[in-house]
Design an enzyme around this catalytic site. Structure first.
Site, PDB file in Angstrom:
ATOM      1  N   ASP A 164      10.955 148.599  33.396  1.00  0.00           N
ATOM      2  CA  ASP A 164      10.588 147.755  34.540  1.00  0.00           C
ATOM      3  C   ASP A 164      11.841 147.455  35.359  1.00  0.00           C
ATOM      4  OD1 ASP A 164       8.434 144.848  34.801  1.00  0.00           O
ATOM      5  OD2 ASP A 164       9.880 145.617  36.236  1.00  0.00           O
TER       6      ASP A 164
ATOM      7  N   ASP B 158       7.174 150.067  40.097  1.00  0.00           N
ATOM      8  CA  ASP B 158       8.454 149.836  39.434  1.00  0.00           C
ATOM      9  C   ASP B 158       8.378 149.756  37.916  1.00  0.00           C
ATOM     10  OD1 ASP B 158       7.506 147.183  39.016  1.00  0.00           O
ATOM     11  OD2 ASP B 158       9.570 146.455  39.061  1.00  0.00           O
ATOM     12  N   GLU B 159       7.217 150.050  37.334  1.00  0.00           N
ATOM     13  CA  GLU B 159       7.173 149.996  35.870  1.00  0.00           C
ATOM     14  C   GLU B 159       6.252 151.059  35.291  1.00  0.00           C
ATOM     15  OE1 GLU B 159       5.070 146.616  34.078  1.00  0.00           O
ATOM     16  OE2 GLU B 159       4.686 145.928  36.117  1.00  0.00           O
TER      17      GLU B 159
END
Ligand code: TTP
Ligand code: MG
Length: 360
Positions: free
Chosen positions: A10, A104-105
């Protein structure tokens, strides 16, 4: 059964870190990504701004009140998407079992991996290093035996963190974990759990599955399992978004149609933000209503034209409201868009491929 090795990666303060990377004058300063307008919302805040209590999804007006020197920066979605593609490329150097949760993860299953590395920690370290080299940004990694633990672990040493929960420590780790840190336990639920005297995993484990189901509905099964560090969900690389929604569980059940209307308006704002952020439109809108006794109803409506604006959505759900029962009270409302443009594009692409293969 072999123990799985799952990594959750993340990025740290993602949008804000990208802005601080590209505009050096923002470094070390409290930055909020979002519009400062009266109806604007903070999508994310730099760590400097978080010290003042500025958070994701907070109205910009509130954020400004908390932090006088807060600098607002408008979103540059295409740049975040570019970074997202860069980090995903790095993930695929190690495994094809990559399940992105957002830009983003992602979860990675590295039980077997393309480099035949034994230690998942080593893989996580390499990935963090490559992300830094390629994008100039930091990420946090969580490593463990399932998704729940890996996701929980990645939060622990943020920013630029790495945290391993080895198999033999999984059970004792969960016992000590405060209930509000559990992945999948939101604010309202953790509040309810506190009321029930559940403060950590140990307390949660003392409750029977039956009690958790009667209190929380089907998700009680999940709570029962994670209290025991069990999560059998696979890392699913094919998961493509089939719907996009927003919902809210209320601290107090709604008792009249007027408050339903008000709350739907707020949910609509969140849904529209998510649609804009991901450039999504759809053809079906579903209204979900959950009553205080956990009974749930949905009403769906499909239209021939794209649903893309707040007005389109409001028009559709307003038609669904007449005759809606309030019963003993409404505990949750949700709006979901499906039959999405992305989903359809993917399907069309697949059909193209199928077509090509006939040419042989
Ligand atoms: P997160 O990973 O939840 O947050 P973050 O990366 O900003 O911070 P952290 O270090 O705690 O991981 O979300 C990733 C991005 O998604 C975030 O930078 C902005 C966007 N986002 C929104 O637009 N709205 C939201 O409500 C949230 C939570 C995130
Ligand atoms: Mg993040």
């Amino acid at each position: 059964m072999t123990t799985r090795k799952i990594i959750h990666i993340d990025m740290d303060a993602f949008y804000a870190s990208v802005e601080q990377r590209d505009f050096p004058e923002l470094r070390g300063k409290p930055v909020a990504v979002g519009s400062p307008s009266p109806r604007g919302v903070v999508t994310t805040a730099s760590y400097e701004a978080r010290k003042f209590g500025v958070r994701s999804a907070m109205p910009s007006v509130t954020a400004k009140r908390l932090c006088k020197d807060l600098i607002f920066i408008l979103l540059r979605f295409d740049i975040y998407q570019k970074v997202s593609r860069q980090i995903q490329q790095i993930f695929y150097e190690y495994t094809d079992l990559v399940e992105p949760l957002s830009l983003d993860e992602a979860f990675l299953d590295v039980t077997t991996n393309k480099k035949n590395l034994i230690f998942a920690v080593q893989i996580a370290k390499e990935i963090k290093k490559k992300i830094k080299e390629k994008t100039g940004l930091t990420a946090s990694a969580g490593i463990s035996i399932n998704k729940f633990l890996a996701k929980t672990a990645s939060e622990i040493k943020k920013p630029d963190g790495l945290f391993l929960i080895p198999p033999e420590k999984a059970v004792s780790f969960v016992e000590k974990l405060p209930i509000e840190k559990f992945f999948g336990v939101g604010k309202v639920t953790s509040g309810k759990m506190h009321e029930m005297g559940i403060r950590n995993g140990y307390d949660l484990k003392q409750r029977s599955e039956k009690e958790l189901i009667s209190r929380f509905g089907k998700v009680g099964i999940y709570y029962y399992q994670i209290a025991r560090a069990i999560d059998n969900r696979e890392v699913d690389p094919s998961r493509i978004r089939k719907s996009l929604g927003a919902e809210n569980t209320f601290a107090e059940d709604l008792a009249d149609l007027n408050s339903v209307d008000l709350e739907l308006d707020k949910i609509l704002t969140v849904l529209i933000r998510r649609m804009n952020r991901t450039q999504t439109k759809g053809k079906t809108l579903t209204l979900k209503v959950k009553y205080s006794d956990f009974q749930q109803i949905t009403r769906s409506h499909t239209v021939p034209k794209w649903i893309e604006e707040a007005n389109d959505i409001k028009e559709i759900y307003t038609e669904m409201l007449p005759g809606l029962e309030i019963r003993e009270g409404i505990r949750l409302l949700g709006l979901t868009l499906s039959n999405l443009n992305h989903d359809i594009e993917k399907k069309e692409k697949r059909d193209d491929n199928a077509q090509l293969s006939f040419d042989f």
